[in-house]
Design a protein around this motif. Sequence first.
Motif, PDB file in Angstrom:
ATOM      1  N   ILE A 292       0.850  -1.187   0.000  1.00  0.00           N
ATOM      2  CA  ILE A 292       0.000   0.000   0.000  1.00  0.00           C
ATOM      3  C   ILE A 292       0.888   1.239   0.000  1.00  0.00           C
ATOM      4  CG2 ILE A 292      -1.725   1.320   1.280  1.00  0.00           C
ATOM      5  CD1 ILE A 292      -2.620  -1.324   2.539  1.00  0.00           C
ATOM      6  N   GLY A 293       0.546   2.131  -0.902  1.00  0.00           N
ATOM      7  CA  GLY A 293       1.166   3.445  -0.876  1.00  0.00           C
ATOM      8  C   GLY A 293       2.490   3.547  -1.566  1.00  0.00           C
ATOM      9  N   PRO A 294       3.137   4.643  -1.350  1.00  0.00           N
ATOM     10  CA  PRO A 294       2.690   5.712  -0.430  1.00  0.00           C
ATOM     11  C   PRO A 294       1.453   6.480  -0.909  1.00  0.00           C
ATOM     12  CG  PRO A 294       4.628   6.415  -1.638  1.00  0.00           C
ATOM     13  CD  PRO A 294       4.365   4.991  -2.053  1.00  0.00           C
ATOM     14  N   VAL A 295       0.561   6.688   0.039  1.00  0.00           N
ATOM     15  CA  VAL A 295      -0.683   7.411  -0.228  1.00  0.00           C
ATOM     16  C   VAL A 295      -0.587   8.755   0.505  1.00  0.00           C
ATOM     17  CG1 VAL A 295      -3.175   7.366  -0.125  1.00  0.00           C
ATOM     18  CG2 VAL A 295      -1.895   5.218  -0.266  1.00  0.00           C
ATOM     19  N   THR A 296      -0.534   9.791  -0.279  1.00  0.00           N
ATOM     20  CA  THR A 296      -0.355  11.115   0.340  1.00  0.00           C
ATOM     21  C   THR A 296      -1.668  11.631   0.902  1.00  0.00           C
ATOM     22  OG1 THR A 296      -0.728  12.151  -1.780  1.00  0.00           O
ATOM     23  CG2 THR A 296       1.564  11.722  -1.176  1.00  0.00           C
ATOM     24  N   PRO A 297      -1.565  12.590   1.877  1.00  0.00           N
ATOM     25  CA  PRO A 297      -2.787  13.094   2.521  1.00  0.00           C
ATOM     26  C   PRO A 297      -3.797  13.622   1.495  1.00  0.00           C
ATOM     27  CG  PRO A 297      -0.887  13.822   3.731  1.00  0.00           C
ATOM     28  CD  PRO A 297      -0.368  13.160   2.508  1.00  0.00           C
ATOM     29  N   GLY A 298      -5.015  13.149   1.664  1.00  0.00           N
ATOM     30  CA  GLY A 298      -6.096  13.621   0.837  1.00  0.00           C
ATOM     31  C   GLY A 298      -6.274  12.872  -0.471  1.00  0.00           C
ATOM     32  N   THR A 299      -5.410  11.911  -0.729  1.00  0.00           N
ATOM     33  CA  THR A 299      -5.546  11.171  -1.988  1.00  0.00           C
ATOM     34  C   THR A 299      -6.152   9.794  -1.729  1.00  0.00           C
ATOM     35  OG1 THR A 299      -3.314  10.269  -1.801  1.00  0.00           O
ATOM     36  CG2 THR A 299      -3.550  12.371  -2.960  1.00  0.00           C
ATOM     37  N   ALA A 300      -6.648   9.194  -2.793  1.00  0.00           N
ATOM     38  CA  ALA A 300      -7.294   7.887  -2.679  1.00  0.00           C
ATOM     39  C   ALA A 300      -6.311   6.792  -3.096  1.00  0.00           C
ATOM     40  CB  ALA A 300      -8.540   7.841  -3.544  1.00  0.00           C
ATOM     41  N   PHE A 301      -6.514   5.628  -2.472  1.00  0.00           N
ATOM     42  CA  PHE A 301      -5.690   4.474  -2.844  1.00  0.00           C
ATOM     43  C   PHE A 301      -6.567   3.470  -3.575  1.00  0.00           C
ATOM     44  CE2 PHE A 301      -4.516   0.052  -1.840  1.00  0.00           C
ATOM     45  CZ  PHE A 301      -3.281  -0.001  -2.470  1.00  0.00           C
ATOM     46  N   PRO A 302      -6.223   3.172  -4.822  1.00  0.00           N
ATOM     47  CA  PRO A 302      -6.904   2.067  -5.504  1.00  0.00           C
ATOM     48  C   PRO A 302      -5.952   0.878  -5.603  1.00  0.00           C
ATOM     49  CG  PRO A 302      -6.051   3.637  -7.103  1.00  0.00           C
ATOM     50  CD  PRO A 302      -5.486   4.029  -5.793  1.00  0.00           C
ATOM     51  N   GLY A 303      -6.421  -0.313  -5.282  1.00  0.00           N
ATOM     52  CA  GLY A 303      -5.584  -1.491  -5.381  1.00  0.00           C
ATOM     53  C   GLY A 303      -6.434  -2.735  -5.572  1.00  0.00           C
ATOM     54  N   THR A 304      -5.758  -3.841  -5.692  1.00  0.00           N
ATOM     55  CA  THR A 304      -6.490  -5.101  -5.902  1.00  0.00           C
ATOM     56  C   THR A 304      -5.922  -6.149  -4.955  1.00  0.00           C
ATOM     57  OG1 THR A 304      -6.841  -4.583  -8.233  1.00  0.00           O
ATOM     58  CG2 THR A 304      -7.127  -6.894  -7.551  1.00  0.00           C
ATOM     59  N   LEU A 305      -6.849  -6.690  -4.163  1.00  0.00           N
ATOM     60  CA  LEU A 305      -6.450  -7.788  -3.297  1.00  0.00           C
ATOM     61  C   LEU A 305      -6.468  -9.080  -4.119  1.00  0.00           C
ATOM     62  CD1 LEU A 305      -8.485  -6.989  -0.051  1.00  0.00           C
ATOM     63  CD2 LEU A 305      -6.001  -6.856  -0.329  1.00  0.00           C
ATOM     64  N   SER A 306      -5.517  -9.930  -3.843  1.00  0.00           N
ATOM     65  CA  SER A 306      -5.497 -11.235  -4.544  1.00  0.00           C
ATOM     66  C   SER A 306      -5.217 -12.337  -3.531  1.00  0.00           C
ATOM     67  CB  SER A 306      -4.425 -11.234  -5.637  1.00  0.00           C
ATOM     68  OG  SER A 306      -3.144 -11.031  -5.080  1.00  0.00           O
ATOM     69  N   GLY A 307      -5.577 -13.571  -3.902  1.00  0.00           N
ATOM     70  CA  GLY A 307      -5.341 -14.689  -3.002  1.00  0.00           C
ATOM     71  C   GLY A 307      -5.949 -15.976  -3.567  1.00  0.00           C
ATOM     72  N   PHE A 308      -6.133 -16.897  -2.622  1.00  0.00           N
ATOM     73  CA  PHE A 308      -6.649 -18.207  -3.045  1.00  0.00           C
ATOM     74  C   PHE A 308      -7.697 -18.681  -2.053  1.00  0.00           C
ATOM     75  CE2 PHE A 308      -2.311 -17.768  -4.587  1.00  0.00           C
ATOM     76  CZ  PHE A 308      -2.422 -18.126  -5.925  1.00  0.00           C
ATOM     77  N   VAL A 309      -8.688 -19.416  -2.611  1.00  0.00           N
ATOM     78  CA  VAL A 309      -9.667 -20.067  -1.741  1.00  0.00           C
ATOM     79  C   VAL A 309      -9.746 -21.541  -2.157  1.00  0.00           C
ATOM     80  CG1 VAL A 309     -11.059 -18.013  -1.345  1.00  0.00           C
ATOM     81  CG2 VAL A 309     -11.586 -19.480  -3.276  1.00  0.00           C
ATOM     82  N   ALA A 310     -10.111 -22.311  -1.217  1.00  0.00           N
ATOM     83  CA  ALA A 310     -10.260 -23.746  -1.523  1.00  0.00           C
ATOM     84  C   ALA A 310     -11.380 -23.941  -2.548  1.00  0.00           C
ATOM     85  CB  ALA A 310     -10.573 -24.507  -0.244  1.00  0.00           C
ATOM     86  N   ASN A 311     -11.142 -24.925  -3.437  1.00  0.00           N
ATOM     87  CA  ASN A 311     -12.159 -25.140  -4.481  1.00  0.00           C
ATOM     88  C   ASN A 311     -13.508 -25.503  -3.880  1.00  0.00           C
ATOM     89  OD1 ASN A 311     -10.454 -24.544  -6.602  1.00  0.00           O
ATOM     90  ND2 ASN A 311      -9.732 -26.689  -6.825  1.00  0.00           N
ATOM     91  N   SER A 312     -13.450 -26.097  -2.650  1.00  0.00           N
ATOM     92  CA  SER A 312     -14.717 -26.475  -2.011  1.00  0.00           C
ATOM     93  C   SER A 312     -15.550 -25.250  -1.635  1.00  0.00           C
ATOM     94  CB  SER A 312     -14.442 -27.305  -0.766  1.00  0.00           C
ATOM     95  OG  SER A 312     -13.637 -26.561   0.139  1.00  0.00           O
ATOM     96  N   ALA A 313     -14.874 -24.093  -1.525  1.00  0.00           N
ATOM     97  CA  ALA A 313     -15.618 -22.889  -1.158  1.00  0.00           C
ATOM     98  C   ALA A 313     -15.743 -21.911  -2.313  1.00  0.00           C
ATOM     99  CB  ALA A 313     -14.914 -22.185   0.019  1.00  0.00           C
ATOM    100  N   ALA A 314     -15.261 -22.361  -3.462  1.00  0.00           N
ATOM    101  CA  ALA A 314     -15.242 -21.430  -4.595  1.00  0.00           C
ATOM    102  C   ALA A 314     -16.639 -21.026  -5.019  1.00  0.00           C
ATOM    103  CB  ALA A 314     -14.491 -22.061  -5.777  1.00  0.00           C
ATOM    104  N   GLY A 315     -17.587 -21.825  -4.681  1.00  0.00           N
ATOM    105  CA  GLY A 315     -18.953 -21.478  -5.082  1.00  0.00           C
ATOM    106  C   GLY A 315     -19.699 -20.616  -4.084  1.00  0.00           C
ATOM    107  N   ASN A 316     -19.070 -20.291  -2.976  1.00  0.00           N
ATOM    108  CA  ASN A 316     -19.759 -19.456  -1.956  1.00  0.00           C
ATOM    109  C   ASN A 316     -20.123 -18.096  -2.548  1.00  0.00           C
ATOM    110  OD1 ASN A 316     -19.282 -21.557  -0.221  1.00  0.00           O
ATOM    111  ND2 ASN A 316     -17.916 -20.413   1.168  1.00  0.00           N
ATOM    112  N   THR A 317     -21.182 -17.544  -2.018  1.00  0.00           N
ATOM    113  CA  THR A 317     -21.601 -16.227  -2.534  1.00  0.00           C
ATOM    114  C   THR A 317     -21.040 -15.083  -1.693  1.00  0.00           C
ATOM    115  OG1 THR A 317     -23.616 -16.375  -1.204  1.00  0.00           O
ATOM    116  CG2 THR A 317     -23.731 -17.140  -3.511  1.00  0.00           C
ATOM    117  N   SER A 318     -20.483 -15.408  -0.535  1.00  0.00           N
ATOM    118  CA  SER A 318     -19.866 -14.336   0.275  1.00  0.00           C
ATOM    119  C   SER A 318     -18.670 -14.888   1.059  1.00  0.00           C
ATOM    120  CB  SER A 318     -20.896 -13.744   1.250  1.00  0.00           C
ATOM    121  OG  SER A 318     -21.240 -14.690   2.245  1.00  0.00           O
ATOM    122  N   PHE A 319     -17.781 -14.009   1.321  1.00  0.00           N
ATOM    123  CA  PHE A 319     -16.590 -14.360   2.098  1.00  0.00           C
ATOM    124  C   PHE A 319     -16.356 -13.249   3.153  1.00  0.00           C
ATOM    125  CE2 PHE A 319     -15.923 -16.249  -2.103  1.00  0.00           C
ATOM    126  CZ  PHE A 319     -15.615 -17.542  -1.782  1.00  0.00           C
TER     127      PHE A 319
END
Lengths: 508, 159
Positions: free
Chosen positions: A460-487
């Motif tokens: 993250i960042g550096p994010v200066t005062p008053g500015t917005a941070f856009p980013g993308t979280l990434s990761g992995f989930v078990a295939n058994s939970a891949a069909g869940n509608t919420s995490f």
Amino acid sequence: MRRSRVVLVLNVLILIAAISALAMLALIALGGVSTATTFTAGSPISTTANGVTTISLPVTVTNRGYFALSGIDVKMNVADAAGNRLINGTLGPLTINPGQTSSFNATLVLDTSKLSPTALHDLATTSQNLTVSATLDANEPPFIAVSGSVSAQLKWGAPVSGLTEGTPTFSQYNSTTIQVVVPVSFNNDNAYYTVSGNGKIAVMNSSGTQVGSGSVTLNVPPNTSFSQNVDLFVTLPQSQLQSLITTDQTLSYTAVFSLPSGGSAFSISQPITYHWGAPLSGLTVGAPQVSPYNSTAFQVSVPVSFTDNSATIAVSTNLNAELFNSTSGALVGTGTLAVQAAPGASFSNAMIVYVKVPTSGLQTLLFNDVTLNYRAQVTGASSGVSFTLTKSVAVSWGAPVKSLAVGTVTVAPDNATYSAISAPITFTDGSSFLTVSGTASGYITDSLGNNVGTISQLTIGPVTPGTAFPGTLSGFVANSAAGNTSFVLHLTIQTAWGTVTTEVTVSA
Amino acid sequence: MSGGKLALRVVLAVVFGSLAALFLAYLPSAAGSFAKQAAGTANAAAVESIVNALINPSLPAVGAVVAALVFLGFLLRGTKVYGPILMVLGLALLAYVYLAFQGGTIGLTIPQGLQYAASGSVSIGVSTLMLLFMVAPLLTLVKGLVLTVMKSGESPPVA
């Protein structure tokens, strides 16, 4: 013949009677004059006790007449212009036989304890006419009996006439005492005695408490003047010291001069006022300004201004500031400012206090706008007198990670066990002075709390005062939970100020 | 009486009459002025006032009467009127003494104008002294009475 003898006898008697009468008159007159020439007076002896001055005048007289002097009784008193009896004098009653030498004391009593302070004050300071009254009784039996009363005016010159004080000079003697030098002058207009002894001066404050004193040795002969500087030392009350440093004010005192005069002390009160110019007059701590310093601290700028209104004291000192958390009382920052000002000059500058970003409560501070309340305490010393000023400081804290939001999770198959996920993450640096830098990582659970995946570390960042941070979280989930509608994303955000965790529920 | 004796009598009458007039009439009347001159300018008026207060205003007049009677006494000694003259002289001297001693109590008020604005009053009791001075005038009165009686008892001279 017999008739002639009668006339002769009458002639003789007439002659004897005439001679006797004239002789008697001559003897009385001669005795009076002779006695008067024997009248001698010694040196007066003055004693004073309990405000009563007794002057004894030893007198010796020899009766050189032919008849006794009896019932000699003289009473005298002296009163001032207002009618106050000043001196009470007595002589006799006495009887002096012919040829006898008599020694006795004529006593004059001045009882100042019976005189009002006003009368004493007037007597000491105002020239006036005193009224001398006397009654006299004396007999020279059987021929003469004298009684009479006499009054006369006696010019009295004030021994302390025209008492004046010049402009006092104030100076700092030590941290709690000021030295006041007062020029004092007066005239001894009295023609008879010297004003001598130790004059004492007490300085009283407005509540009548003695706060200072001084003394002066006097030796002022008749019809001469006195002029001298008198040193007074005035102790400043602790409660007044700080205000004297920072506040101009008029110091009002009463100087009570106790001057010796003729064995008695006359007290004269004179007001003393002094316009005190404070060396740090109008010392003001202005509204603090908060600005960034580095990743772990911010700086608070405290404007300080004053004017040195003192006539003699130059300010040269360090002001120290300490910033306390007004809630916990913990010291959170310090600063120092060297100040210098000559008499009459003004000073204005800013004191910088560095404040560490608070780590306690980071969980709240990182994500929420709050107001941080501090107490700034400015201390210093001038002319040995320390002073303290306190100012409240409110810092508007904008959340560095404000409005944290994670968008919809996208799930994509990756291998036989896990599926890859990604989700947009945004927040705004709401702080006015902090730049956000760090990482975000974590793990993923399903709605039942079962661990189903991980979140890869995101820089993250550096994010200066008053500015917005856009980013993308990434990761992995078990295939058994891949069909869940919420995490539930359990994010661990690590910053320079510490690590915090937060949970975000997202839909897929 | 011879001419020489008469002349001597006249001279004595004039001398003693003049002395009486000087001491009993003139000096009391001029005492105030003398005191004024002696006192100097500062207290002159006040001292003159004091002396004048001590001397009864009638004293010089009575003194003049006494002086006249002394003159007549010396001049008419041995005559028929000598006794009455002595009686009148005795009365005049009594009056003179009484006035001189102000009846036995001399009262004095200190006037304005003295140094130090002195004021007051003094009373001097001199009754005994006054009585002592009255003895001689009384005896003179008695003597005049005796002489008058003696003269009236003598037979008139034969014409």
